[in-house]
Design a protein around this motif. Structure first.
Motif, PDB file in Angstrom:
ATOM      1  N   PHE A 121      72.622 103.272  28.945  1.00  0.00           N
ATOM      2  CA  PHE A 121      73.737 102.766  29.752  1.00  0.00           C
ATOM      3  C   PHE A 121      73.242 102.189  31.071  1.00  0.00           C
ATOM      4  CE2 PHE A 121      76.394 104.158  33.407  1.00  0.00           C
ATOM      5  CZ  PHE A 121      77.384 103.183  33.310  1.00  0.00           C
ATOM      6  N   VAL A 122      72.370 102.896  31.749  1.00  0.00           N
ATOM      7  CA  VAL A 122      71.852 102.436  33.041  1.00  0.00           C
ATOM      8  C   VAL A 122      71.084 101.124  32.876  1.00  0.00           C
ATOM      9  CG1 VAL A 122      70.233 102.967  34.905  1.00  0.00           C
ATOM     10  CG2 VAL A 122      71.819 104.718  34.092  1.00  0.00           C
ATOM     11  N   LEU A 123      70.260 101.035  31.848  1.00  0.00           N
ATOM     12  CA  LEU A 123      69.467  99.824  31.645  1.00  0.00           C
ATOM     13  C   LEU A 123      70.333  98.631  31.253  1.00  0.00           C
ATOM     14  CD1 LEU A 123      66.324 101.250  29.811  1.00  0.00           C
ATOM     15  CD2 LEU A 123      66.592 100.669  32.232  1.00  0.00           C
ATOM     16  N   SER A 124      71.498  98.888  30.693  1.00  0.00           N
ATOM     17  CA  SER A 124      72.401  97.788  30.351  1.00  0.00           C
ATOM     18  C   SER A 124      72.950  97.107  31.605  1.00  0.00           C
ATOM     19  CB  SER A 124      73.562  98.288  29.489  1.00  0.00           C
ATOM     20  OG  SER A 124      74.485  99.064  30.257  1.00  0.00           O
ATOM     21  N   LEU A 125      72.866  97.793  32.739  1.00  0.00           N
ATOM     22  CA  LEU A 125      73.371  97.258  34.002  1.00  0.00           C
ATOM     23  C   LEU A 125      72.345  96.358  34.696  1.00  0.00           C
ATOM     24  CD1 LEU A 125      74.948 100.564  35.400  1.00  0.00           C
ATOM     25  CD2 LEU A 125      76.092  98.774  34.071  1.00  0.00           C
ATOM     26  N   GLY A 126      71.090  96.450  34.286  1.00  0.00           N
ATOM     27  CA  GLY A 126      70.031  95.687  34.932  1.00  0.00           C
ATOM     28  C   GLY A 126      68.799  96.545  35.123  1.00  0.00           C
ATOM     29  N   PRO A 127      67.791  96.049  35.822  1.00  0.00           N
ATOM     30  CA  PRO A 127      66.554  96.817  36.004  1.00  0.00           C
ATOM     31  C   PRO A 127      66.789  98.061  36.851  1.00  0.00           C
ATOM     32  CG  PRO A 127      66.556  94.885  37.420  1.00  0.00           C
ATOM     33  CD  PRO A 127      67.748  94.749  36.530  1.00  0.00           C
ATOM     34  N   ALA A 128      66.125  99.149  36.478  1.00  0.00           N
ATOM     35  CA  ALA A 128      66.285 100.425  37.185  1.00  0.00           C
ATOM     36  C   ALA A 128      64.932 100.891  37.713  1.00  0.00           C
ATOM     37  CB  ALA A 128      66.863 101.479  36.249  1.00  0.00           C
ATOM     38  N   PRO A 129      64.843 101.223  39.016  1.00  0.00           N
ATOM     39  CA  PRO A 129      63.587 101.770  39.551  1.00  0.00           C
ATOM     40  C   PRO A 129      63.406 103.209  39.080  1.00  0.00           C
ATOM     41  CG  PRO A 129      65.272 101.706  41.259  1.00  0.00           C
ATOM     42  CD  PRO A 129      65.874 101.074  40.054  1.00  0.00           C
ATOM     43  N   VAL A 130      62.282 103.465  38.407  1.00  0.00           N
ATOM     44  CA  VAL A 130      62.077 104.783  37.813  1.00  0.00           C
ATOM     45  C   VAL A 130      60.611 105.202  37.893  1.00  0.00           C
ATOM     46  CG1 VAL A 130      63.972 104.529  36.153  1.00  0.00           C
ATOM     47  CG2 VAL A 130      61.651 103.824  35.499  1.00  0.00           C
ATOM     48  N   LYS A 131      60.419 106.505  37.766  1.00  0.00           N
ATOM     49  CA  LYS A 131      59.095 107.087  37.522  1.00  0.00           C
ATOM     50  C   LYS A 131      59.100 107.608  36.094  1.00  0.00           C
ATOM     51  CE  LYS A 131      56.047 110.957  38.742  1.00  0.00           C
ATOM     52  NZ  LYS A 131      55.917 112.204  39.537  1.00  0.00           N
ATOM     53  N   ILE A 132      58.133 107.182  35.301  1.00  0.00           N
ATOM     54  CA  ILE A 132      58.023 107.634  33.917  1.00  0.00           C
ATOM     55  C   ILE A 132      56.813 108.556  33.805  1.00  0.00           C
ATOM     56  CG2 ILE A 132      57.730 106.946  31.512  1.00  0.00           C
ATOM     57  CD1 ILE A 132      59.016 104.291  32.183  1.00  0.00           C
ATOM     58  N   THR A 133      57.046 109.749  33.291  1.00  0.00           N
ATOM     59  CA  THR A 133      55.975 110.712  33.074  1.00  0.00           C
ATOM     60  C   THR A 133      55.878 110.978  31.576  1.00  0.00           C
ATOM     61  OG1 THR A 133      56.456 111.745  35.213  1.00  0.00           O
ATOM     62  CG2 THR A 133      55.071 112.985  33.680  1.00  0.00           C
ATOM     63  N   ILE A 134      54.704 110.697  31.008  1.00  0.00           N
ATOM     64  CA  ILE A 134      54.509 110.824  29.566  1.00  0.00           C
ATOM     65  C   ILE A 134      53.502 111.934  29.294  1.00  0.00           C
ATOM     66  CG2 ILE A 134      53.844 109.626  27.446  1.00  0.00           C
ATOM     67  CD1 ILE A 134      54.431 106.989  28.912  1.00  0.00           C
TER      68      ILE A 134
END
Length: 249
Positions: A121-134
């Motif tokens: 849902f959030v990404l459907s609104l446009g780019p989102a600033p995030v930290k991704i931890t894998i």
């Protein structure tokens, strides 16, 4: 009787060694945790794309934000999002904006626990600033607030990659990849459905003045080669906001 016993022992030892060697050769070292900061973009129903940036935590008026800067040569990553843990900066998972209230930890990361559907849902609104931890067992996507950076307005050539992505080349500058969700498109043509610069009743100083939609832009550029444009975009997030059809050699 001695030689057969020795031969049997040697054979058993060899068999043991052969069985042990593959196990030793295929032993896996523990996978390292991967961390990526940047702007995430939707990529289909269960993936996102992100180009790693350099992140610096700053505090502005008591609010923690990350200042993101591009990294020369950084390679875009495609991340599988099914089953991720998503932590939002908002007070609820289904909000479009913070509405003036945020939830963040000491590192400025969102603390509202959400899931993969909320991330979609959030990404459907446009780019989102995030930290991704894998990690080997879990991928966590944590939303944060980014320090606003200056957008760019520039003339150049634009080429379609797909229905959400273009390549933009400014004179004397490197090619940049830009994406869009909602887009303002200003045409020089009579109709929004005309081919690129098919006729020119709507222009001022060589750029389009007729407002059209993102759909019109997709249709017009789909069947054109590299085209002349004026573009308004954010270079760190790669967010394309507006395009003007342009005339010229």
């Amino acid at each position: 009787m001695t030689r057969p016993l020795i031969a049997a022992a040697v054979t058993a030892l060899a068999a043991t060694t052969l069985m042990a060697t593959p196990a030793a050769a295929t032993a896996k070292t523990p996978a390292k945790t991967q961390t990526i900061y940047g702007y995430a973009w939707a990529d289909g129903s269960n993936h996102l794309r992100i180009t790693p940036t350099r992140a610096r935590l700053v505090t502005q008026h008591g609010v923690r934000r990350y200042q993101l800067t591009t990294v020369a040569g950084a390679k875009e990553r495609r991340i599988f999002t099914d089953g991720v843990r998503f932590r939002r900066i908002t007070t609820a998972c289904d909000l479009k904006e913070t509405e003036g209230r945020i939830r963040q930890d000491r590192k400025g990361l969102g603390t509202t626990d959400c899931d993969a559907l909320d991330l979609k849902f959030v990404l459907s609104l446009g780019p989102a600033p995030v930290k991704i931890t894998i990690t080997p067992s879990l991928t966590t996507v944590a939303e944060f607030l980014a320090v606003p950076t200056n957008p760019v307005t520039a003339y150049g050539t634009m080429k379609r990659v797909d229905d959400r992505t273009v390549l933009f080349k400014r004179p004397g500058k490197a090619v940049v990849k830009l994406r869009y969700t909602h887009l303002g498109f200003n045409r020089v043509t009579k109709s929004c459905s005309d081919r690129w610069t098919a006729n020119v009743p709507n222009e001022d100083a060589g750029i389009g003045t007729k407002p059209c939609s993102a759909t019109a832009f997709r249709n017009a550029i789909r069947h054109a080669g590299p085209v002349k444009v004026k573009a308004y975009y954010q270079p760190v997030s790669g967010h394309l906001w507006e395009v003007w059809e342009a005339l010229g050699d």
